[in-house]
Scaffold this motif. Structure first.
Motif, short mmCIF file in Angstrom:
data_model
loop_
_atom_site.label_atom_id
_atom_site.label_comp_id
_atom_site.label_asym_id
_atom_site.label_seq_id
_atom_site.Cartn_x
_atom_site.Cartn_y
_atom_site.Cartn_z
N LEU A 21 0.83 -1.21 0.00
CA LEU A 21 0.00 0.00 0.00
C LEU A 21 0.87 1.26 0.00
O LEU A 21 0.55 2.24 -0.68
N PHE A 22 1.97 1.23 0.76
CA PHE A 22 2.89 2.38 0.77
C PHE A 22 3.41 2.62 -0.64
O PHE A 22 3.48 3.77 -1.11
N GLU A 23 3.78 1.52 -1.29
CA GLU A 23 4.33 1.62 -2.64
C GLU A 23 3.28 2.20 -3.60
O GLU A 23 3.57 3.11 -4.37
N GLU A 61 6.61 7.59 1.32
CA GLU A 61 7.82 6.96 1.85
C GLU A 61 7.57 6.49 3.28
O GLU A 61 6.92 7.19 4.07
N MET A 62 8.06 5.30 3.57
CA MET A 62 7.84 4.74 4.90
C MET A 62 8.71 5.48 5.92
O MET A 62 9.89 5.69 5.66
N PRO A 63 8.14 5.88 7.06
CA PRO A 63 8.96 6.57 8.07
C PRO A 63 10.13 5.69 8.52
O PRO A 63 10.04 4.46 8.49
N ASP A 114 4.44 10.50 13.35
CA ASP A 114 4.91 10.34 11.96
C ASP A 114 4.19 9.19 11.28
O ASP A 114 3.75 9.30 10.13
N TRP A 115 4.06 8.09 12.01
CA TRP A 115 3.41 6.92 11.42
C TRP A 115 1.92 7.17 11.18
O TRP A 115 1.36 6.73 10.17
N GLU A 123 0.53 10.01 10.50
CA GLU A 123 0.39 10.86 9.33
C GLU A 123 0.61 10.07 8.04
O GLU A 123 -0.15 10.18 7.07
N ALA A 124 1.69 9.26 8.06
CA ALA A 124 2.00 8.46 6.88
C ALA A 124 0.87 7.48 6.57
O ALA A 124 0.43 7.34 5.42
N ALA A 125 0.35 6.82 7.62
CA ALA A 125 -0.71 5.83 7.41
C ALA A 125 -1.98 6.49 6.87
O ALA A 125 -2.65 5.93 5.99
N ARG A 126 -2.27 7.69 7.37
CA ARG A 126 -3.46 8.41 6.87
C ARG A 126 -3.29 8.75 5.39
O ARG A 126 -4.21 8.58 4.59
N SER A 127 -2.08 9.20 5.03
CA SER A 127 -1.85 9.55 3.61
C SER A 127 -2.00 8.32 2.73
O SER A 127 -2.62 8.37 1.66
N VAL A 128 -1.43 7.20 3.19
CA VAL A 128 -1.51 5.97 2.39
C VAL A 128 -2.97 5.54 2.25
O VAL A 128 -3.43 5.20 1.15
N ALA A 129 -3.70 5.56 3.37
CA ALA A 129 -5.09 5.12 3.34
C ALA A 129 -5.91 6.01 2.40
O ALA A 129 -6.74 5.52 1.63
N ALA A 130 -5.64 7.32 2.47
CA ALA A 130 -6.40 8.24 1.61
C ALA A 130 -6.07 7.99 0.14
O ALA A 130 -6.97 7.98 -0.71
N ALA A 131 -4.78 7.78 -0.15
CA ALA A 131 -4.38 7.61 -1.55
C ALA A 131 -4.84 6.28 -2.13
O ALA A 131 -5.10 6.19 -3.33
#
Lengths: 421, 370
Positions: free
Chosen positions: A144-146, A151-153, A161-162, A164-172
């Motif tokens: 999913l990150f890919e 970019e993975m924290p 940080d995680w 925020e990153a997880a929210r961005s990935v889920a949204a995308a």
């Protein structure tokens, strides 16, 4: 009819009497994966070497270990050996193996974990063998990150940080849940300690209401309400019921899943090549502490047994380095046996992802805070896990404010300690 | 086939206690002969069987005669009652006594002997509230949340269920097509295990459940029903009504069928409207049945546990935690195990149930007496 009945009764009586002469040992076992099956297999070798000893492995659900075993033990009708996770809480029933085993070998092999089995009483008894060391940490859906191009924290990333990153990935990627933490006070404790919670102070005083604990509670409640955390996990249950989110992760509906090393086997066998997953350990808190919670299960004998020597011999057999290494490899667990850990374990049939995950968890052990080790060995930790799950859930669904929930946790803990004495 | 000497007429008297054993035995000796048709039916084999059985029966008879001599015939009844009394005592009365004993003790030990006596401490702990209407002001807030949840649940569940049961019973009592089939359809959920009922509905209502799949398909969009406190409670009421309605419908149907037809015929001849007939005939004549249904449903409602526990686990938070779940969790699922507190809570529930039962008995007697 009467004859038949009589014959039946006689057979039953003989059947009961015969194994008693043959030193029957009952081993109450639960499995996260295939542990009981492997123990049963390994113990046939012990039986072959000790004619007249019959070790019967009774496989039970985990719930039976948590709820039924303590009552059986209190009533004096428990098994001879069991695999338990309430390590310190049942210490009053344990058989001290010290008179029957080589103390030096045990202390050199199991080190600090021996203390977890001594409970509130302390002392130097050798009460149990830590059969599987676990540590909490996070699984991440790398695919999913890919796909999201996020970019993975890095290794020192914080919970923020995680999130925020997880929210961005889920949204995308239109994934329903960015994050989830298993619904239990044990899993909650790792991040809480990273946020500065003492939980069990150096002098052994427990607390669930200090600043650090309240800070993570507030953060967790907020994440549940803004959709960062999968609300179903904590808000979908009542009481102190355990609920994990492994199925959501396996289904590819979850980006970041905070659970623990015991899930590796399950992930390995069920995720397959649906997506790439990896273990990233425990994120850090604002103060730079990045602790998970250690834990696991151990094998203990009970003092009510009729055959203490045999019980000690069985556990000592399982504690021998070669046997322990074999069981660890076959069950894909982290070893608590220092000799086995130093020699390294070749996990049988594990995929590269699973082997990497286990290595990542093992490496994370170094970050575990001392208070996390103290909490794991604390005799009343089960009560504290339950209080956390109940009150934090109430704060999430809005029955209590965060402040009220923290105040209730303090009051509940005080009452539980008074009741436990 | 009637035995000529049976039943005993007023001329023949059973032995009294003062006359004792001798007369009983004597009576056995002068017992009337079996009827001729029975004698005719007997084969030679019967005599053989009797000769075989008699010595065996003597083995039982001798100690019984001895006991009878020892205790007298009236007190001998206790010997026959003893096995039952023992079983009831062991499995019904003893647990009640133990429950009371546990309710007055504290701590987390299982064995009664190891538990400290705290008198009414557990009851005081449960009832300690600044304002009983606000669980947050209570020492055992979870108990009071469970009490209020149970009260709301029982009110809604019983009200809706009895209403729907009555409606269904009236419809099923009418002349409709495939009446037998519909009667079975409404009764069917009663046959299901409560856990099965819960799992079926959980499967329909969970986030990826059947209902949400349908709502998504219809373009309305799904909703996470079981994570919303109000909806989870509402669905718990619904599920409970769905599962138990058939039973009460059946009782009400029997009540409806017991109302004489001619009363309705008379009403029709007087040109009473169907609504008037329902209000003036059906409802008053159904009242005794209705009362039984109401009280039974109330008692069952207070006892609700398994279906809702399997459905929501008592959540979200404590939204669907009822009193029996509280008792279970305090006593068995939690840590430390507070047997005393849950025993005290169960006695409070028992008290409410006894009051409900007494009300039922009182109203029943009143309606029977007229």
């Amino acid at each position: 009819m009467t004859h038949l009945k009589l014959l039946g009764t006689t057979a039953l009586a003989l059947g009961l009497a015969a194994p008693a002469m043959a030193q029957e040992i009952r081993f109450m076992c639960y499995s996260d994966g295939n542990e009981c099956e492997v123990y049963d297999d390994v113990l046939t070798r012990f039986e072959a070497a000790n004619p007249g000893v019959d070790v019967i492995v009774d496989v039970v659900p985990y719930q039976a270990i948590l709820e039924n075993l303590p009552i059986q033990l209190a009533a004096g009708s428990g098994p001879d050996i069991a695999k338990v996770t309430d390590l310190g809480g049942l210490s009053q029933y344990y058989l001290d193996l010290a008179p029957y085993i080589d103390r030096a070998y045990w202390e050199a092999s199991f080190g600090d974990t021996l203390g977890w089995y001594r409970g509130a009483a302390g002392g130097d008894a050798i009460n149990g063998m830590h059969s599987q060391l676990t540590i909490t940490g996070a699984f991440v859906n790398a695919t999913l990150f890919e796909q999201a191009g996020v970019e993975m924290p890095g290794a020192d990333a914080t919970w923020d940080d995680w999130a925020e990153a997880a929210r961005s990935v889920a949204a995308a990627t239109e994934t329903p849940f960015p994050m989830a933490i298993d619904r239990t006070g044990h899993r909650f404790a790792g991040p809480a300690i990273s946020y500065g919670a003492a939980i069990v102070a150096e002098d052994g005083t427990p607390t669930l209401s200090d600043e650090g604990f309240a800070a993570f509670t507030a953060q967790f409640v907020e994440w549940n309400n803004d959709g960062t955390m999968a609300r179903d996990v904590w808000a979908g249950q009542g009481g102190a019921t355990y609920q994990d989110a492994a199925q959501e992760f396996i289904n590819g509906e979850l980006v970041f899943y905070y659970s623990g090393s015991w899930q590796v086997g399950r992930m390995d066998s069920t995720v397959g090549d649906l997506f790439d997953w990896q273990v990233v350990g425990s994120p850090c808190g604002p103060a730079g502490v990045c602790s998970g919670m250690p834990g696991g299960a151990g094998i203990v004998g009970f003092s009510a047994t009729q055959h203490p020597e045999v019980v000690a011999a069985v556990i000592d057999f399982l504690a021998q380095e070669d046997i322990y290494a074999e069981v660890t490899a076959r069950t894909r667990n982290l070893p608590a046996h220092l000799g086995v850990a130093q020699a390294g374990v070749e996990f049988e049939g594990a995929s590269p992802a699973a082997a990497a995950a286990l290595s990542a968890f093992a490496a994370d052990l170094a970050d575990v805070a001392p208070s996390a080790f103290r909490y794991q060995g604390y005799a009343n930790n089960r009560a504290m896990f339950g209080i956390t799950a109940e009150r934090v859930s109430q704060a999430i669904v809005g029955e209590l404010s965060v402040e009220d929930a923290v105040a209730r946790m303090a009051a509940d803990l005080e009452a539980a300690l008074a009741d436990a004495q | 086939m009637r035995w000529p000497g049976w039943p005993p007429t007023s001329r023949r008297r059973w032995p009294t206690r003062s006359k004792g054993v001798a007369e009983t035995k004597g009576q056995g000796a002068t017992a009337p002969a079996p009827p001729p048709e029975m004698t005719a039916l007997r084969g030679a084999g019967d005599g053989f069987a009797l000769r075989l059985i008699s010595p065996v029966m003597r083995l039982v008879e001798i100690p019984m005669i001895a006991l009878q001599r020892l205790l007298g015939i009236n007190r001998l009844a206790w010997v026959f009652l003893a096995p039952n009394l023992l079983l009831f005592g062991l499995f019904a009365f003893l647990p009640v006594i133990l429950n009371v004993a546990y309710a007055t003790t504290g701590g987390a030990n299982v064995m009664l002997a190891d538990r400290p006596q705290i008198g009414m401490g557990n009851f005081e702990r449960l009832l300690d509230c600044a304002n009983h209407l606000d669980p947050n002001t209570c020492r055992e807030d979870k108990f009071w949340r469970a009490v209020w949840n149970t009260l709301w649940f029982v009110t809604l569940q019983v009200g809706i269920m009895v209403g729907f049961s009555l409606l269904t019973a009236i419809v099923l009592n009418g002349k409709i097509r495939a009446r037998g089939f519909f009667r079975s359809v409404f009764f069917f959920p009663v046959l299901l295990s409560p856990v099965v009922v819960a799992l079926i509905w959980k499967w329909m209502l969970q986030r990826n459940g059947v209902l949400n799949a349908f709502l998504d398909w219809a373009g309305i969009g799904g909703y996470n029903w079981l994570v919303d406190a109000q909806w989870a409670f509402a669905w718990s009421v619904f599920l409970s009504v769905w599962a138990h309605m058939g039973f009460y419908t059946l009782i009400l149907l029997a009540g409806l069928q017991a109302i004489p037809r001619d009363v309705y015929e008379a009403a029709t001849m007087d040109r009473a409207s169907p609504w008037r007939a329902f209000r003036r005939i059906t409802l008053p004549l159904l009242a005794p049945t209705m009362l039984v249904v109401l009280v039974l449903a109330l008692i069952k409602g207070v006892q609700t546990f398994d279906e809702v526990y399997a459905f929501t686990g008592g959540g979200p938070g404590t939204a669907t935690t009822f009193i029996i779940q509280y008792i279970y969790e305090e006593g068995f699922a939690g840590s430390p195990r507070l047997f005393g507190l849950s025993a005290a809570a169960s006695l409070l529930v028992a008290f409410v149930l006894v009051v409900l039962t007494l009300v039922q008995l009182w109203v029943n007697r009143k309606s029977v007496d007229g």
